[in-house]
Design a protein around this motif. Structure first.
Motif, mmCIF file in Angstrom:
data_model
loop_
_atom_site.group_PDB
_atom_site.id
_atom_site.type_symbol
_atom_site.label_atom_id
_atom_site.label_comp_id
_atom_site.label_asym_id
_atom_site.label_seq_id
_atom_site.Cartn_x
_atom_site.Cartn_y
_atom_site.Cartn_z
ATOM 1 N N UNK A 34 0.853 -1.195 0.000
ATOM 2 C CA UNK A 34 0.000 0.000 0.000
ATOM 3 C C UNK A 34 0.885 1.240 0.000
ATOM 4 N N UNK A 35 0.587 2.159 -0.909
ATOM 5 C CA UNK A 35 1.286 3.450 -0.940
ATOM 6 C C UNK A 35 0.245 4.514 -0.589
ATOM 7 N N UNK A 36 -0.311 4.372 0.588
ATOM 8 C CA UNK A 36 -1.379 5.261 1.050
ATOM 9 C C UNK A 36 -1.259 5.434 2.552
ATOM 10 N N UNK A 37 -2.186 6.184 3.122
ATOM 11 C CA UNK A 37 -2.159 6.425 4.569
ATOM 12 C C UNK A 37 -2.378 5.140 5.367
ATOM 13 N N UNK A 38 -2.842 4.090 4.702
ATOM 14 C CA UNK A 38 -3.024 2.803 5.387
ATOM 15 C C UNK A 38 -1.690 2.192 5.782
ATOM 16 N N UNK A 39 -0.633 2.581 5.072
ATOM 17 C CA UNK A 39 0.694 2.042 5.342
ATOM 18 C C UNK A 39 1.427 2.989 6.296
ATOM 19 N N UNK A 40 1.417 2.661 7.563
ATOM 20 C CA UNK A 40 2.013 3.537 8.580
ATOM 21 C C UNK A 40 3.532 3.595 8.480
ATOM 22 N N UNK A 67 10.691 -10.075 -4.765
ATOM 23 C CA UNK A 67 11.410 -9.278 -5.759
ATOM 24 C C UNK A 67 10.577 -8.119 -6.298
ATOM 25 N N UNK A 68 9.257 -8.229 -6.188
ATOM 26 C CA UNK A 68 8.355 -7.227 -6.758
ATOM 27 C C UNK A 68 7.285 -6.871 -5.734
ATOM 28 N N UNK A 69 7.108 -5.565 -5.499
ATOM 29 C CA UNK A 69 5.977 -5.085 -4.700
ATOM 30 C C UNK A 69 4.991 -4.446 -5.677
ATOM 31 N N UNK A 70 3.706 -4.723 -5.499
ATOM 32 C CA UNK A 70 2.752 -4.262 -6.503
ATOM 33 C C UNK A 70 1.462 -3.761 -5.859
ATOM 34 N N UNK A 71 0.719 -2.987 -6.641
ATOM 35 C CA UNK A 71 -0.603 -2.540 -6.206
ATOM 36 C C UNK A 71 -0.864 -1.116 -6.651
ATOM 37 N N UNK A 72 -1.959 -0.555 -6.148
ATOM 38 C CA UNK A 72 -2.191 0.861 -6.346
ATOM 39 C C UNK A 72 -3.404 1.256 -7.151
ATOM 40 N N UNK A 77 -3.302 8.540 -2.768
ATOM 41 C CA UNK A 77 -1.923 8.634 -2.318
ATOM 42 C C UNK A 77 -1.536 10.062 -1.968
ATOM 43 N N UNK A 78 -0.738 10.187 -0.901
ATOM 44 C CA UNK A 78 -0.213 11.497 -0.518
ATOM 45 C C UNK A 78 1.080 11.841 -1.241
#
Length: 231
Positions: A34-40, A67-72, A77-78
């Motif tokens: 998560x690249x959002x406020x959910x990810x503290x 090896x790969x982080x994905x999503x979005x 996003x901030x």
């Protein structure tokens, strides 16, 4: 074709997951982020710094042995607050809702054509926080025409290209760029599906404001209909 039918159409193109980065990387080595406020954890470093982003992502991937982080897709996003490119263009409000799926992995990772098609356009979108080098492919399956966008590539990826060239599913069309060319992000691929390009060339909005999200959600279906990544 209405939105619901088109989304079903996309989901039926392949029963198997479609790779848009190096196919030798097993899907077992993908992990959602998560690249959002959910990810503290994002509060622990300066999100405006591509160097700190890259350090964080390398640590994240090492910790989970991936090896790969994905999503979005449709993630609010901030991170876009750092760039004036996403702020108050004409009368539109802040654009901060992401319209593609990001695949965060190593610089120079191969980028693959999702489907058979042709090279529609390419461009180096040089605004701070923008895509950097970008390729758009045009696809026609049965009677349906749509496009896929690949953003944050290396500069070499858009050299010696010819509009109209045929590409086949799985062909290497480029490589991931570093922060010095990709809009100042940690290396990643922004992958997006677009039904109507609206006369754009080598570019298309990858982030929407709240007031325009209803249109963009219909025009930019969930890329996971093709990728089929387990979230």
């Amino acid at each position: 074709m209405n939105t619901e039918k088109f989304n079903h159409f996309l989901s039926q193109i392949s029963k198997d997951p479609i790779s848009v980065i190096d196919a030798s990387i097993s899907l077992d080595n993908y992990y959602p982020i998560a690249i959002s406020s959910k990810n503290k954890e994002l509060l622990s470093f300066d999100i405006s710094s591509s160097t700190e982003w890259e350090t964080y992502l390398k640590s994240f991937l090492k910790k989970i042995n991936a090896e790969v982080a994905f999503g979005g897709y449709l993630e609010k996003r901030n991170i876009y607050d750092r760039s004036t490119y996403f702020k108050n263009q004409s009368k539109e409000k802040q654009r901060n809702i992401h319209l593609g799926i990001d695949l965060w992995c190593a610089e120079k990772t191969k980028v693959l054509a999702a489907l058979d098609g042709e090279l529609h356009s390419f461009k180096n979108n040089e605004n701070y926080g923008d895509y950097g080098p970008t390729i758009i492919l045009k696809h026609q399956i049965e009677k349906e025409v749509f496009y896929t966008l690949y953003g944050h590539l290396s500069l070499a990826s858009i050299e010696n290209l010819k509009i109209g060239d045929t590409v086949l599913q799985g062909n290497t069309i480029g490589y991931l760029g570093g922060s010095s060319v990709n809009g100042d992000y940690a290396p990643h691929l922004h992958f997006q599906i677009i039904r109507d390009l609206e006369d754009n060339f080598g570019d298309y909005p990858g982030v929407s404001s709240e007031e325009n999200i209803a249109f963009y959600q219909k025009n930019c279906p969930n890329p996971n209909l093709l990728l089929k990544l387990v979230i």
